[in-house]
Motif scaffolding. Sequence first.
Motif, PDB file in Angstrom:
ATOM      1  N   LYS A 167       0.825  -1.200   0.000  1.00  0.00           N
ATOM      2  CA  LYS A 167       0.000   0.000   0.000  1.00  0.00           C
ATOM      3  C   LYS A 167       0.865   1.258   0.000  1.00  0.00           C
ATOM      4  CE  LYS A 167      -3.982  -2.067   2.355  1.00  0.00           C
ATOM      5  NZ  LYS A 167      -4.892  -1.971   3.526  1.00  0.00           N
ATOM      6  N   LEU A 168       1.954   1.219   0.778  1.00  0.00           N
ATOM      7  CA  LEU A 168       2.864   2.363   0.784  1.00  0.00           C
ATOM      8  C   LEU A 168       3.479   2.577  -0.590  1.00  0.00           C
ATOM      9  CD1 LEU A 168       4.417   4.551   2.324  1.00  0.00           C
ATOM     10  CD2 LEU A 168       6.096   2.806   2.953  1.00  0.00           C
ATOM     11  N   GLN A 169       3.849   1.489  -1.267  1.00  0.00           N
ATOM     12  CA  GLN A 169       4.435   1.609  -2.602  1.00  0.00           C
ATOM     13  C   GLN A 169       3.431   2.192  -3.591  1.00  0.00           C
ATOM     14  OE1 GLN A 169       7.674   0.893  -3.252  1.00  0.00           O
ATOM     15  NE2 GLN A 169       7.328   1.781  -5.284  1.00  0.00           N
ATOM     16  N   GLN A 170       2.163   1.801  -3.474  1.00  0.00           N
ATOM     17  CA  GLN A 170       1.140   2.343  -4.364  1.00  0.00           C
ATOM     18  C   GLN A 170       0.965   3.847  -4.155  1.00  0.00           C
ATOM     19  OE1 GLN A 170      -2.429   0.108  -3.683  1.00  0.00           O
ATOM     20  NE2 GLN A 170      -1.628  -1.790  -4.587  1.00  0.00           N
ATOM     21  N   LYS A 171       0.956   4.274  -2.888  1.00  0.00           N
ATOM     22  CA  LYS A 171       0.789   5.704  -2.617  1.00  0.00           C
ATOM     23  C   LYS A 171       1.994   6.504  -3.095  1.00  0.00           C
ATOM     24  CE  LYS A 171      -2.307   5.104   1.322  1.00  0.00           C
ATOM     25  NZ  LYS A 171      -2.549   5.378   2.763  1.00  0.00           N
ATOM     26  N   VAL A 172       3.196   5.940  -2.922  1.00  0.00           N
ATOM     27  CA  VAL A 172       4.402   6.635  -3.382  1.00  0.00           C
ATOM     28  C   VAL A 172       4.415   6.719  -4.906  1.00  0.00           C
ATOM     29  CG1 VAL A 172       6.915   6.507  -3.491  1.00  0.00           C
ATOM     30  CG2 VAL A 172       5.746   6.034  -1.341  1.00  0.00           C
ATOM     31  N   ASP A 173       4.024   5.632  -5.572  1.00  0.00           N
ATOM     32  CA  ASP A 173       3.998   5.632  -7.043  1.00  0.00           C
ATOM     33  C   ASP A 173       2.993   6.648  -7.574  1.00  0.00           C
ATOM     34  OD1 ASP A 173       5.919   3.681  -7.033  1.00  0.00           O
ATOM     35  OD2 ASP A 173       4.502   2.018  -7.291  1.00  0.00           O
ATOM     36  N   SER A 174       1.807   6.699  -6.962  1.00  0.00           N
ATOM     37  CA  SER A 174       0.800   7.669  -7.416  1.00  0.00           C
ATOM     38  C   SER A 174       1.259   9.097  -7.166  1.00  0.00           C
ATOM     39  CB  SER A 174      -0.528   7.411  -6.699  1.00  0.00           C
ATOM     40  OG  SER A 174      -0.379   7.560  -5.296  1.00  0.00           O
ATOM     41  N   PHE A 175       1.935   9.308  -6.041  1.00  0.00           N
ATOM     42  CA  PHE A 175       2.448  10.648  -5.757  1.00  0.00           C
ATOM     43  C   PHE A 175       3.518  11.059  -6.767  1.00  0.00           C
ATOM     44  CE2 PHE A 175       5.692  13.325  -3.755  1.00  0.00           C
ATOM     45  CZ  PHE A 175       4.932  14.419  -3.396  1.00  0.00           C
ATOM     46  N   MET A 176       4.428  10.141  -7.105  1.00  0.00           N
ATOM     47  CA  MET A 176       5.496  10.451  -8.052  1.00  0.00           C
ATOM     48  C   MET A 176       4.946  10.645  -9.465  1.00  0.00           C
ATOM     49  SD  MET A 176       8.140  10.798  -6.296  1.00  0.00           S
ATOM     50  CE  MET A 176       9.204  11.074  -7.710  1.00  0.00           C
ATOM     51  N   GLU A 177       3.892   9.904  -9.821  1.00  0.00           N
ATOM     52  CA  GLU A 177       3.273  10.110 -11.134  1.00  0.00           C
ATOM     53  C   GLU A 177       2.693  11.522 -11.239  1.00  0.00           C
ATOM     54  OE1 GLU A 177       0.420   7.077 -11.708  1.00  0.00           O
ATOM     55  OE2 GLU A 177       1.892   5.459 -11.986  1.00  0.00           O
ATOM     56  N   GLY A 178       2.002  11.945 -10.193  1.00  0.00           N
ATOM     57  CA  GLY A 178       1.476  13.311 -10.203  1.00  0.00           C
ATOM     58  C   GLY A 178       2.578  14.355 -10.219  1.00  0.00           C
ATOM     59  N   TYR A 179       3.663  14.090  -9.480  1.00  0.00           N
ATOM     60  CA  TYR A 179       4.787  15.025  -9.455  1.00  0.00           C
ATOM     61  C   TYR A 179       5.448  15.132 -10.834  1.00  0.00           C
ATOM     62  CZ  TYR A 179       9.424  16.879  -8.433  1.00  0.00           C
ATOM     63  OH  TYR A 179      10.581  17.632  -8.448  1.00  0.00           O
ATOM     64  N   ASP A 180       5.668  13.996 -11.488  1.00  0.00           N
ATOM     65  CA  ASP A 180       6.266  14.010 -12.826  1.00  0.00           C
ATOM     66  C   ASP A 180       5.358  14.720 -13.827  1.00  0.00           C
ATOM     67  OD1 ASP A 180       8.408  12.615 -11.824  1.00  0.00           O
ATOM     68  OD2 ASP A 180       7.649  10.645 -12.416  1.00  0.00           O
ATOM     69  N   LYS A 181       4.067  14.531 -13.697  1.00  0.00           N
ATOM     70  CA  LYS A 181       3.132  15.190 -14.600  1.00  0.00           C
ATOM     71  C   LYS A 181       3.182  16.700 -14.422  1.00  0.00           C
ATOM     72  CE  LYS A 181      -1.749  15.274 -15.900  1.00  0.00           C
ATOM     73  NZ  LYS A 181      -3.106  14.724 -15.600  1.00  0.00           N
ATOM     74  N   ARG A 182       3.176  17.167 -13.174  1.00  0.00           N
ATOM     75  CA  ARG A 182       3.253  18.613 -12.931  1.00  0.00           C
ATOM     76  C   ARG A 182       4.587  19.176 -13.409  1.00  0.00           C
ATOM     77  NH1 ARG A 182       1.105  16.736  -8.068  1.00  0.00           N
ATOM     78  NH2 ARG A 182       3.136  16.962  -7.040  1.00  0.00           N
ATOM     79  N   LYS A 183       5.661  18.404 -13.269  1.00  0.00           N
ATOM     80  CA  LYS A 183       6.974  18.866 -13.713  1.00  0.00           C
ATOM     81  C   LYS A 183       7.021  18.994 -15.224  1.00  0.00           C
ATOM     82  CE  LYS A 183      11.900  17.922 -13.105  1.00  0.00           C
ATOM     83  NZ  LYS A 183      12.900  16.979 -12.520  1.00  0.00           N
ATOM     84  N   ARG A 184       6.431  18.020 -15.951  1.00  0.00           N
ATOM     85  CA  ARG A 184       6.402  18.100 -17.416  1.00  0.00           C
ATOM     86  C   ARG A 184       5.576  19.291 -17.877  1.00  0.00           C
ATOM     87  NH1 ARG A 184       5.712  12.442 -16.966  1.00  0.00           N
ATOM     88  NH2 ARG A 184       3.461  12.723 -17.272  1.00  0.00           N
ATOM     89  N   GLU A 185       4.450  19.523 -17.216  1.00  0.00           N
ATOM     90  CA  GLU A 185       3.620  20.673 -17.600  1.00  0.00           C
ATOM     91  C   GLU A 185       4.366  21.983 -17.371  1.00  0.00           C
ATOM     92  OE1 GLU A 185       0.112  20.266 -15.304  1.00  0.00           O
ATOM     93  OE2 GLU A 185      -0.736  18.640 -16.542  1.00  0.00           O
ATOM     94  N   ALA A 186       5.115  22.071 -16.269  1.00  0.00           N
ATOM     95  CA  ALA A 186       5.889  23.294 -16.002  1.00  0.00           C
ATOM     96  C   ALA A 186       6.990  23.484 -17.043  1.00  0.00           C
ATOM     97  CB  ALA A 186       6.485  23.234 -14.597  1.00  0.00           C
ATOM     98  N   GLU A 187       7.654  22.402 -17.442  1.00  0.00           N
ATOM     99  CA  GLU A 187       8.709  22.506 -18.458  1.00  0.00           C
ATOM    100  C   GLU A 187       8.132  22.909 -19.808  1.00  0.00           C
ATOM    101  OE1 GLU A 187      10.657  18.771 -18.437  1.00  0.00           O
ATOM    102  OE2 GLU A 187      11.813  19.165 -16.590  1.00  0.00           O
TER     103      GLU A 187
END
Length: 282
Positions: A167-187
């Motif tokens: 469960k912790l891995q799922q939450k970390v993966d979902s958080f990192m996916e959102g972070y990468d998405k926001r980073k790509r949009e900013a770039e």
Amino acid sequence: MAASKRKHASGQPCIIPGGFAVLSLKFSSDSAAQHTVYVKEHKVRAEKNSHRPLDRTLFVLNIPPYCSEAVITELFSQFGSVQSVELRDHPGSFQESGPKLSKLFRPAEKKGFKVGYIVFQKSSSVSSAKSHPADEPLVVCTEQRPVKTGVQKWIQQYTESFIQPDKLQQKVDSFMEGYDKRKREAEEKQKEEAEQEQEDEEGWVKVTKGHKGAKARPHSEAANKRTLQKEIRKKKRKELMNFYSWQQRNTQKEHIADLRKKFEEDKQKIALLRQQRKFRPY
């Protein structure tokens, strides 16, 4: 000032100074002690957002620690359908802190009495909650809605503190996916702004108006690099335009250097003649 000895009429709401209505809470149906909360229609003109509509939001004070958002939702659902519940340590304006984070990434909440903002589906639910009789307490813990306190609550919190690795891995993966998405949009946004500000062949820069209320951003490393490249291009164009004038200036510098050299040689000759006493200016 002595307190008034006049009792409130049975079956009628109790309104205190400040416009707050008094509601009584009982932890269970057989509890002798009662807890008092104060409710009022949320009317803050400075706060303009859709999360707390002024006509459908109920402001609640003195919420006990054993009442969570789920408990408050079930407790006030008897007055109407509840859209959302927000519990805070202190009253204040609504603040959006970016994406909603899991409790794993948030600091531990403070334990104590809280204030709440209850948003109903209909505005009539706010009036129903305010007009509820003060001598008819609301029961928090029922068979359909059990609320744990004391040792049982501590055991539950201790059990919930252990998180399964998957469960912790799922939450970390979902958080990192959102972070990468926001980073790509900013770039991508930064790249679009850089293309808009890029100079054309004649040196003109396209300036566009930002959205209303946008604040000036501090110079970043990329912005400083673009400014430096612009200065280098301007310098190259200037050197190309003044090519022949540069040649003229260079020729003049060389001529002045020759004259200075001859002048120094003449000074040395005069000094030598003075030493030999053969210098006769007259």
